[in-house]
Design a protein around this motif. Structure first.
Motif: not given
Length: 77
Positions: A35-38, A42, A23, A40, A57-59, A53-54
């Motif tokens: 920072l990408l969430r699924l 962010v 994380s 997209e 879910i986040q990358d 980060k989470v």
């Protein structure tokens, strides 16, 4: 201490360490981070340093922001 409780404690500590380390991410001074969430975007405004980060879910995608020039002659296509 019961050997089963000791093994359970080791497994719990290992899982917490794994989730904690996944994380965190570090942005260096010469990097840009997205920072990408699924898949997209962010957020894209990260200062150098340690960020959270989470996991799953986040990358984070990192790019080099130093000037990269190319001295090739122009081509027509």
């Amino acid at each position: 201490m019961n050997p089963a409780k000791g093994m359970l404690a080791i497994v719990v500590i290992a899982v917490v360490a794994l989730v904690g380390s996944s994380s965190l991410f570090v942005v260096q001074e010469q990097q840009l981070a997205l920072l990408l969430r699924l898949g997209e975007i962010v957020d894209a405004d990260f200062k150098p340093g340690l960020h959270f980060k989470v996991p799953v879910i986040q990358d984070v995608e990192k790019f080099d922001k130093r000037i990269q020039g190319l001295d090739a002659p122009p081509e027509q296509f």
